[in-house]
Write an enzyme that holds these catalytic residues in place. Structure first.
Site, PDB file in Angstrom:
ATOM      1  N   ASP A 131      49.245  39.937  30.983  1.00 42.37           N
ATOM      2  CA  ASP A 131      49.339  41.384  31.081  1.00 42.37           C
ATOM      3  C   ASP A 131      50.614  41.829  31.790  1.00 42.37           C
ATOM      4  O   ASP A 131      51.357  42.691  31.302  1.00 42.37           O
ATOM      5  CB  ASP A 131      48.105  41.904  31.818  1.00 42.37           C
ATOM      6  CG  ASP A 131      48.054  43.409  31.966  1.00 42.37           C
ATOM      7  OD1 ASP A 131      49.017  43.985  32.500  1.00 42.37           O
ATOM      8  OD2 ASP A 131      47.045  44.009  31.580  1.00 42.37           O
ATOM      9  N   LEU A 161      46.019  46.231  30.192  1.00 41.60           N
ATOM     10  CA  LEU A 161      46.139  45.553  28.902  1.00 41.60           C
ATOM     11  C   LEU A 161      45.116  44.421  28.794  1.00 41.60           C
ATOM     12  O   LEU A 161      44.492  44.239  27.744  1.00 41.60           O
ATOM     13  CB  LEU A 161      47.552  45.018  28.710  1.00 41.60           C
ATOM     14  CG  LEU A 161      48.694  46.038  28.824  1.00 41.60           C
ATOM     15  CD1 LEU A 161      50.027  45.364  28.517  1.00 41.60           C
ATOM     16  CD2 LEU A 161      48.460  47.218  27.890  1.00 41.60           C
ATOM     17  N   ASP A 162      44.952  43.662  29.857  1.00 38.16           N
ATOM     18  CA  ASP A 162      43.951  42.591  29.870  1.00 38.16           C
ATOM     19  C   ASP A 162      42.548  43.149  29.648  1.00 38.16           C
ATOM     20  O   ASP A 162      41.802  42.693  28.775  1.00 38.16           O
ATOM     21  CB  ASP A 162      43.983  41.861  31.207  1.00 38.16           C
ATOM     22  CG  ASP A 162      44.871  40.633  31.186  1.00 38.16           C
ATOM     23  OD1 ASP A 162      45.035  40.031  30.114  1.00 38.16           O
ATOM     24  OD2 ASP A 162      45.398  40.267  32.251  1.00 38.16           O
ATOM     25  N   HIS A 163      42.166  44.116  30.466  1.00 39.62           N
ATOM     26  CA  HIS A 163      40.793  44.610  30.413  1.00 39.62           C
ATOM     27  C   HIS A 163      40.523  45.380  29.121  1.00 39.62           C
ATOM     28  O   HIS A 163      39.447  45.233  28.518  1.00 39.62           O
ATOM     29  CB  HIS A 163      40.499  45.465  31.641  1.00 39.62           C
ATOM     30  CG  HIS A 163      40.332  44.658  32.887  1.00 39.62           C
ATOM     31  ND1 HIS A 163      39.117  44.167  33.294  1.00 39.62           N
ATOM     32  CD2 HIS A 163      41.240  44.219  33.797  1.00 39.62           C
ATOM     33  CE1 HIS A 163      39.270  43.460  34.413  1.00 39.62           C
ATOM     34  NE2 HIS A 163      40.554  43.491  34.734  1.00 39.62           N
ATOM     35  N   GLY A 223      40.077  42.917  26.396  1.00 45.36           N
ATOM     36  CA  GLY A 223      38.749  42.316  26.471  1.00 45.36           C
ATOM     37  C   GLY A 223      37.684  43.210  25.871  1.00 45.36           C
ATOM     38  O   GLY A 223      36.827  42.764  25.097  1.00 45.36           O
TER      39      GLY A 223
END
Length: 486
Positions: A325, A369-371, A374
């Site tokens: 991210d 961006l990561d979350h 997901g």
């Protein structure tokens, strides 16, 4: 773009019934996170569509009315910072490596390495002819005399993770930037045909969890993929998280992202028994969730064709480019744009110096961006399960951090020069979140108490969500699925 509009767009891309959107409530945020980007709307939208898709599957299985779903912006924003707000044994466990951060390069350039994995850190220091115990000052001196793009390319050629800073304009002109704009999409793609498989009936009197008896084989690491598996576990899926005993781990993240999962370690490179166990699990899985680089799983003998041989009806293989991210933000324009917005908000002049002789790049207030990736992955899988039930076929869900970055950018920004926002509010602390009832506890990693961020979606009606258990280690379960209905 408001959260509701963003959610409606994602829902349409997934091909789900538009009438269901009337059951989703995403109230506007009175106090958005400190950013010039619409981080709160992004969090609300992706949490909202995943929750609504779960409610839709629940209604399909129980033949009951569709439950109303509400997601408050502050709750979604907290969930997007779960690794920062979760406690293990009463203490925060997630820490950035001491060398992490942005560094000046020559000719006004900036560079950011990822050093949380030790092999990435050691490889970078070797590339720069620095000792393995080098300080941040030594690393800064080494970067200052080098061209950012040249160092980043040399690092990537060695399999390391490092990137140069770009503006949005530079990113849009870059071949990878153009490719990201052309391919950004969200939603399952049907890749094989078969008859519909109506989901196992879920009588409301015996189970209230939308994904009860759905089996998910989770082969992901770090944040984005594990968050997707955690979401599915929170909705009742039997998620078996498989890692390798030969790969490094990040316990400070994993204790939080493994909630609700069972854990297992398999050596797919050199153990015939482990490979056979993996094949047995694949045969009976509903979803395969993986975050290897493209071709990574195939190099172990489990490419798409082999997986389809083992299980023609599997839904939702997941892959993304090797990336993190923080580096995607840095490379694709967000770090430059946020840094300039911060400087403009603080001083009223876009070129105001930040106390060091120049402005500096700035990260978004969370690893959005990561979350978001997901949640978008979990949403795609839920949509794929719905389509498998109603129209048949197996489906591929492909999400990338760059796809998510392109989508986040499309949501718009706040004008920092004319608003008291976006940087005047502080991020919620763990104590503040706990005080308003936003955390819960269970026994987990190493037998310690895990205090975690509660799920942001609220369901009306007889729907149960959340996490009942947490693993205590990386190999806390057996290589077998739970019996259906357990």
């Amino acid at each position: 773009m408001a959260a509701k509009a963003a959610a409606a767009e994602l829902w349409a891309q997934a091909g789900l019934p538009p009438s269901a959107l009337a059951h989703l409530s995403l109230p506007p945020s009175p106090s958005p996170p400190p950013s010039s980007f619409d981080v709160d709307a992004a969090a609300q939208a992706v949490v909202g569509v995943a929750a609504l898709a779960a409610a839709h599957l629940h209604a399909l299985r129980t033949r009951d009315d569709l439950s109303a779903v509400t997601v408050l912006a502050r709750d979604a924003a907290a969930e997007f910072r779960s690794q920062d707000l979760a406690l293990l044994g009463g203490e925060s466990a997630f820490e950035w490596d001491a060398l992490a951060g942005a560094y000046k390069a020559k000719l006004g350039g900036w560079i950011r390495p990822h050093t949380n994995w030790r092999h990435h850190k050691v490889g970078l220091l070797d590339l720069l002819d620095l000792p393995h115990d080098a300080s941040k000052a030594q690393l800064a001196e080494a970067f200052a005399s080098r061209d950012a793009d040249e160092v980043a390319e040399a690092a990537m050629d060695r399999g390391l993770v490092c990137t140069a800073l770009r503006s949005f304009e530079e990113w849009d002109a870059h071949p990878q930037g153009r490719a990201a704009l052309e391919r950004a999409r969200h939603g399952p793609v049907r890749f094989s045909t078969s008859a519909p498989r109506p989901p196992r009936a879920l009588p409301a009197s015996t189970s209230r969890r939308p994904l009860d008896s759905v089996r998910v084989l989770d082969l992901t690491r770090v944040i984005a993929g594990p968050v997707a598996g955690r979401v599915l576990a929170g909705y009742g899926a039997d998620v078996l998280w498989v890692t390798s005993p030969s790969l490094p781990s990040l316990p400070g993240l994993d204790f939080d992202t493994s909630r609700g999962k069972r854990t297992l370690q398999l050596d797919l490179r050199s153990s015939p028994a482990d490979r056979a166990a993996f094949e047995r699990l694949v045969r009976d899985a509903d979803v395969l969730l993986e975050s290897y680089r493209p071709g990574g799983l195939a190099s172990l003998g489990f490419g798409p064709e082999r997986l389809r041989e083992l299980n023609p009806d599997i839904g939702g293989p997941w892959s993304r480019r090797k990336g993190f991210d923080s580096l995607v933000q840095f490379a694709s324009g967000f770090g430059e744009a946020e840094g300039r917005a911060w400087s403009e908000w603080r001083s009223g002049r876009a070129d105001e110096e930040d106390g060091t002789g120049e402005w500096a790049p700035r990260a978004l207030p969370c690893q959005v961006l990561d979350h978001a990736t997901g949640y978008l992955t979990a949403f795609g899988i839920l949509a794929a399960l719905y389509h498998r039930s109603t129209s048949g076929g197996a489906h591929l869900v492909t999400t990338t951090l760059l796809d998510t970055a392109t989508w986040l950018r499309s949501l718009g920004r706040t004008d920092a020069s004319t608003s008291t926002e976006p940087f005047s509010v502080h991020l919620e602390t763990q104590e503040e979140l706990r005080a308003r009832g936003g955390t819960a506890r269970l026994r987990g990693w190493e037998g310690k108490e895990v205090e975690y961020v509660e799920h942001a979606a609220r369901f009306e009606g007889d729907v149960e969500v959340g996490w009942r258990t947490a693993p205590q280690a990386y190999a806390d379960g057996a290589a077998e699925w739970l019996a259906r209905g357990e």
